[in-house]
Design an enzyme around this catalytic site. Structure first.
Site, mmCIF file in Angstrom:
data_model
loop_
_atom_site.group_PDB
_atom_site.id
_atom_site.type_symbol
_atom_site.label_atom_id
_atom_site.label_comp_id
_atom_site.label_asym_id
_atom_site.label_seq_id
_atom_site.Cartn_x
_atom_site.Cartn_y
_atom_site.Cartn_z
ATOM 1 N N ASN A 110 -1.872 0.772 3.572
ATOM 2 C CA ASN A 110 -1.006 1.453 2.607
ATOM 3 C C ASN A 110 -0.806 2.893 3.038
ATOM 4 O O ASN A 110 -1.606 3.782 2.710
ATOM 5 C CB ASN A 110 -1.610 1.378 1.205
ATOM 6 C CG ASN A 110 -1.566 -0.034 0.674
ATOM 7 O OD1 ASN A 110 -0.497 -0.518 0.279
ATOM 8 N ND2 ASN A 110 -2.707 -0.721 0.714
ATOM 9 N N GLU A 111 0.241 3.092 3.793
ATOM 10 C CA GLU A 111 0.516 4.400 4.360
ATOM 11 C C GLU A 111 1.044 5.342 3.278
ATOM 12 O O GLU A 111 1.397 4.903 2.176
ATOM 13 C CB GLU A 111 1.546 4.247 5.489
ATOM 14 C CG GLU A 111 1.083 3.363 6.638
ATOM 15 C CD GLU A 111 -0.045 3.973 7.477
ATOM 16 O OE1 GLU A 111 -0.716 4.913 7.021
ATOM 17 O OE2 GLU A 111 -0.269 3.478 8.596
ATOM 18 N N PRO A 112 1.106 6.666 3.582
ATOM 19 C CA PRO A 112 1.625 7.620 2.597
ATOM 20 C C PRO A 112 2.953 7.136 2.020
ATOM 21 O O PRO A 112 3.816 6.630 2.756
ATOM 22 C CB PRO A 112 1.821 8.893 3.429
ATOM 23 C CG PRO A 112 0.790 8.784 4.501
ATOM 24 C CD PRO A 112 0.687 7.322 4.829
ATOM 25 N N THR B 272 -1.158 6.476 12.416
ATOM 26 C CA THR B 272 -1.929 5.230 12.487
ATOM 27 C C THR B 272 -1.681 4.529 13.824
ATOM 28 O O THR B 272 -2.609 4.012 14.452
ATOM 29 C CB THR B 272 -1.516 4.302 11.325
ATOM 30 O OG1 THR B 272 -1.777 4.982 10.100
ATOM 31 C CG2 THR B 272 -2.259 2.988 11.362
#
Ligand code: F6R
Length: 658
Positions: A168-170, A187
């Site tokens: 769950n990236e920014p 990432t």
């Protein structure tokens, strides 16, 4: 246990986050991993006793491997059964074949599932092989399967430098569910070493959502090492926002952050406890260490040299207690200034007549021997010159008997085409001078070239290619060490077996690795040891190499020569010692900086490593080393100490340090 340790060992502290998120800080990541494994085992057993299933959410990556090792041990040695366990993994790259080296399915099999008695039907991992049009349907079904088993009892998480949990990236919303996501650039850079180049890292992944994770009954977020310290602070003490997915955990009723000391290093109670009120209320004392830390922090925060700090500065920044305990600002300033001054020495091995450097109390174990026998341990073939090239040259020029021990071959960090270029050179050389065996040489070259042409990204190199790459790094290391003034017979290649897998994932440290180090120590009987203390290298090799040296040193600790041996830790390639921790600072002149740069240049195969293996830091190693050494010198200068071009910094090894 001293007061600081007691404080660190407390189960939790009220962070600035609403409600105060529980945090456990352990002395070492292995102790932390063992505690997490125990909690999992207790859950599994209590569910089994009640005739129920235990539903676990699992993570991959470097962080949870110690937990899995311990669970395997509990299964094999203590009969822990996984028959009643159902697992859901957080994520998988997309696209990804399950047998690929980087596949999370393969990761889970190798680290856990192949070694326990779990029913394969109970294992759920997102499927990286699906065509795009079937992914959404798969994700919805994944959520349904979690719901069918009444949700996750316990979710294990790591954290990425972007603050991601799962992938769950920014920007991931609080209510997000299992879905396909585009990976953040940071990432992908962090994953580059696993994929042998950033360009091979998939752009997307399937991940459980933040909302999926937050529905778990209990959540343990694990983080080890200094490289995680900054994001851990943001996640725990920053505002809850989708810019840092892990910050949503602050709102969970049953979450715990499980950290080692290094990952906790940036948290307010650890880094600047005085900002939370009197430190005496936190069972801390204003000893020399804490005083030094606070005064340097104050000077840096105000941009003032130490000797110009005044009472008001202390009083206005939460340090009244320090003055009331240790005296007037002037006295405290002088004390800290002197202790910093005493760290500076141009004679890292001691001076010819006294054999001592710095203030006697700082160097109380130093042997009076001059010249000294010195061993510099270098995890990879270039860490010695990158991190302490200037000190290395000084030690040689000051007539010490300097040995260098390259702990691993470092062969996975050589580009394929570089290896082929060398094989081609040797073949051409043999042909030109009509050397005996030229045909064999040509055959090896052809085999290596053919292998490289047909190689899939991430495929393990053929034995010949691995050997060629190791030889390239050897000759570079020899050239650099000779350039620094080390005699050829004092250059040692340890080729520690744990490293020789041909892939990023290494074997665990074994008795033979330690023996090899111990044998060299016994042979040389050094008065000084230098080893790498920067443990943030992307593949974790430095940590294993340091463990080997520490274990060997402890094994030999009964010997007189070992008892009086100084053991210094250097940093440089991946991180630097902060000024408040430095115990020996070796200044470099502009000429010495240049000489160090030339020594690093001998490692030609490591040029362009800014692109490969793709760490977040895009500077080449010589640039990073120069910047770090200059920054340390500038920090000393700003604190009001002497102004040097550059400084290499060292800290003494102390038991229980990592
Ligand atoms: C892994 C995952 C990631 C990792 C994180 C930290 O399944 O979902 O969130 O936990 O990227 O990775 P490591 O542990 O390798 O530092």
């Amino acid at each position: 246990m001293n007061a600081a340790d007691r404080f660190l060992a407390r189960r939790s502290y009220a962070s600035s986050a609403p409600g105060g998120t529980p945090v456990s800080v352990y002395d070492s990541s292995s102790n932390a991993a063992a505690a997490v494994a125990q909690e999992i085992a207790t859950l599994i057993r209590s569910k089994a006793a009640a005739g129920k299933k235990a539903v676990l959410g699992l993570a991959t990556g470097s962080t949870p491997t110690g937990v899995y090792d311990e669970l395997v041990r509990l299964h094999q040695q203590e009969g822990l059964s996984f028959r009643n366990v159902v697992t859901f993994n957080l994520d998988e790259y997309w696209p990804m074949q399950p047998d690929a080296l980087q596949s999370y399915r393969r990761f889970m099999a190798e680290h856990l599932f192949d070694h326990i008695d779990i029913d394969p039907k109970n294992v759920n991992i997102p499927d990286g092989t699906l065509p795009l049009e079937r992914v959404a349907e798969f994700c919805a079904a994944y959520e349904d399967r979690i719901a069918q088993v009444d949700g996750l009892d316990l979710q294990i998480l790591g954290i990425g430098r972007t603050g991601h949990i799962g992938f769950n990236e920014p920007g991931s919303p609080r209510e997000s569910r299992t879905r396909l996501i585009t990976l953040d650039k940071v990432t992908r850079k962090d994953a580059a070493s696993d994929f042998f180049g950033e360009w091979n890292v998939p752009r997307r992944a399937i991940t459980m959502g933040v909302g999926t994770i937050l529905r778990a009954d209990r959540i343990l977020l694990l983080a080890w090492g200094e490289s995680k310290a900054r994001i851990i602070r943001q996640a725990l003490e920053g505002e809850v926002s989708q810019a840092v997915a892990a910050s949503f955990l602050q709102e969970h009723a049953n979450v715990e952050f499980v950290l080692d000391r290094s990952a906790a290093g940036e948290l307010t109670p650890v880094k600047t406890p005085w900002l939370l009120g009197p430190v005496s209320q936190r069972s801390l004392r204003w000893n020399e260490r804490l005083t030094r830390r606070a005064v340097i922090w104050l000077a840096q925060a105000l941009g003032k040299p130490i000797l110009k700090l005044i009472e008001e500065d202390y009083n206005e920044h939460g340090l009244q207690e320090l003055l009331s305990e240790r005296g007037a600002a002037y006295d405290v300033n002088i004390e800290v200034f002197k202790s910093m001054q005493a760290t500076i020495t141009g004679w890292p091995g001691g001076k010819p007549r006294t054999g001592r450097v710095g203030s006697p109390d700082l160097f109380q174990h130093a042997s009076d021997q001059y010249p000294k026998r010195v061993i510099v341990f270098s995890p990879h073939p270039d860490d010695d010159v990158i991190s302490m090239g200037g000190t290395f040259v000084r030690l040689c020029e000051q007539d010490h008997e300097v040995h260098v021990a390259y702990q691993t071959s470092g062969n996975i960090a050589v580009f394929d085409d570089e290896a082929v270029r060398f094989a081609d050179f040797v073949a051409e050389f043999a042909r030109t001078f009509e050397l005996f065996g030229a045909a064999d040489v040509a055959r090896i070259e052809k085999q290596a070239a053919a292998f490289v042409t047909g190689k899939r990204p991430g495929e393990i190199d053929s034995p010949e290619l691995q050997r060629i790459k190791a030889l390239i790094r050897r000759s570079e290391a020899r050239a650099a060490a000779r350039f620094c003034g080390v005699a050829s017979e004092r250059i040692h290649f340890l080729d520690m077996p744990f490293y020789e897998t041909g892939r990023v994932r290494k074997k665990p440290l074994g008795p033979r690795d330690v023996e090899i180090v111990a044998e060299l120590l016994e042979r040389v009987r050094p008065h000084q040891i230098y080893a790498a203390g920067d443990l943030s290298d992307p593949h974790g090799t430095h940590r294993v190499c340091l463990r080997a040296v520490v274990t060997a040193v402890e094994k030999l600790s009964a010997h007189d020569w070992m008892r009086s041996c100084e053991f210094w830790l250097y940093r440089g390639a991946w991180q630097e010692w902060e000024p408040e921790r430095i115990e020996m600072a070796v200044p470099l002149s502009p000429d010495e900086v240049e000489r160090k740069r030339m020594a690093i240049f001998k490692h030609q195969s490591q040029k362009d490593k800014a692109l490969f293996p793709g760490p977040s830091d895009m500077r080449e190693f010589w640039q990073r080393a120069e910047d770090r050494n200059r920054e340390t010198a500038q920090a000393y200068d700003r604190l009001g100490l002497s102004e040097y071009q550059a400084i290499e910094a060292f800290v003494r090894w102390k038991p229980g340090m990592f």
